[in-house]
Design an enzyme around this catalytic site. Structure first.
Site, mmCIF file in Angstrom:
data_model
loop_
_atom_site.group_PDB
_atom_site.id
_atom_site.type_symbol
_atom_site.label_atom_id
_atom_site.label_comp_id
_atom_site.label_asym_id
_atom_site.label_seq_id
_atom_site.Cartn_x
_atom_site.Cartn_y
_atom_site.Cartn_z
ATOM 1 N N ALA A 164 -45.768 -7.038 -42.336
ATOM 2 C CA ALA A 164 -47.073 -6.387 -42.422
ATOM 3 C C ALA A 164 -46.810 -4.903 -42.663
ATOM 4 C CB ALA A 164 -47.828 -6.581 -41.117
ATOM 5 N N GLY A 192 -44.392 -10.333 -40.780
ATOM 6 C CA GLY A 192 -45.472 -11.003 -41.514
ATOM 7 C C GLY A 192 -44.983 -11.724 -42.764
ATOM 8 N N GLU A 194 -43.735 -14.954 -41.489
ATOM 9 C CA GLU A 194 -44.927 -15.694 -41.049
ATOM 10 C C GLU A 194 -45.677 -16.258 -42.264
ATOM 11 O OE1 GLU A 194 -46.077 -12.278 -38.598
ATOM 12 O OE2 GLU A 194 -46.347 -13.678 -36.940
ATOM 13 N N GLU A 221 -40.572 -7.880 -34.790
ATOM 14 C CA GLU A 221 -41.703 -7.109 -34.246
ATOM 15 C C GLU A 221 -41.410 -6.410 -32.926
ATOM 16 O OE1 GLU A 221 -42.007 -9.973 -35.818
ATOM 17 O OE2 GLU A 221 -43.825 -9.981 -37.045
#
Ligand code: COA
Length: 260
Positions: A66, A112, A115, A135
């Site tokens: 992200a 992300g 993911e 993270e």
């Protein structure tokens, strides 16, 4: 349709989606997530599309996570909304789309990015790929399904170790632990995905969508997957594809499915 952050191409019943933000290692900012939602929504209702190949532009990254610059100043409420919206618009959306999505992991798939790959139905990695959920290095946890989907794919012990150490795994290790389905060379990555897509395309699109629904039910809390399977199995009997598939078998010819 054209996008600012995605390249898309439709060929042989396959939609190719390339995240086109290589200067930021294809990090998922709001604009990318919103365009991914648009592209997958359009693909969901496009009868011509039977398989989707998702990759990142450039040779370095699938997606490096992200976009950290966008959420660094977020409050508790904003953080929660970021995660919930991401699930709804992209990660759960892809996992529940009725046509197989193949992630072509062409480099870093972090946070992300991993993911996103895990929300796809099939993962193929190039031998230079590196995957991880780093993270906790940023003082946060995976928020786009990582704690759940990594656990489902590799088991709790390995998932927990990867998440709490933030360690990356290389492509071979990812294959060994069941995180990716195949490993291939960087040059052969899309061809390997196309080989899988070709098999998918020759089968009944309707049956495939029922199969995905039943498989997904196996991991849903409070849902009896066996009952969902019974329902989805039954529904197949009312489809033209079922009539075509069984008739073609009995007539010793190749089925020509219409996806109806
Ligand atoms: N969010 C925002 N920007 C990112 C990013 C992310 N997740 N990952 C990479 N970028 C940007 C970098 O800031 C850099 O931008 P700049 O050139 O404007 O400074 C550019 O992409 C290239 O990345 P860089 O770090 O210079 O490449 P590298 O080869 O030195 O390192 C990584 C590659 C993947 C190891 C490193 O970029 C990294 O650790 N990224 C963050 C991974 C992460 O924590 N992801 C989880 C987020 S929840």
């Amino acid at each position: 349709m054209s996008y600012e952050n995605l390249l898309t191409e439709k060929k042989n019943h396959t939609l190719y989606i390339t995240i086109n933000r290589a200067s930021k290692l294809n990090a998922l900012n709001k604009a990318v997530l919103s365009e991914l939602h648009e592209a997958f929504s359009a693909a969901a209702t496009d009868k011509e599309v039977q398989a989707i190949i998702l990759t990142g532009d450039g040779s370095k990254a699938f997606v490096a996570g992200a976009d950290i610059s966008e959420f660094a100043h977020f409050s508790v409420e904003e953080g929660k909304r970021l995660s919930a919206e991401g699930h709804r618009l992209v990660f759960d959306f892809i996992a529940n789309i009725g046509k197989p999505v193949i992630a072509a992991i062409n480099g870093f798939a972090l946070g992300g990015g991993l993911e996103l790959a895990m929300s796809c139905h099939i993962r193929v990695a190039s031998d230079n790929a590196k995957m991880g959920l780093p993270e906790v290095s940023l003082g946060v946890i995976p928020g786009y399904g990582g704690t759940q989907r990594l656990t489902q794919l590799v088991g709790k012990g390995k998932a927990l170790e990867m998440i709490v150490t933030a360690d990356m795994v290389d492509a071979q290790e990812a294959y060994r632990i069941g995180l990716v389905n195949h490993v291939t060379t960087a040059e052969g990555l899309i061809a390997k995905c196309e080989e899988i897509a070709a098999k998918i395309i020759s089968k009944s699109p309707v049956a495939i969508s029922h199969a995905i629904k039943a498989l997904n039910a196996s991991l849903q809390d409070g849902v009896n997957g066996f009952e969902v399977e019974i329902d989805e199995f039954g529904k197949c009997f009312g489809t033209a594809d079922f009539k075509e598939g069984t008739t073609a078998f009995l007539e010793k010819r190749k089925a020509a499915f219409k996806g109806e």
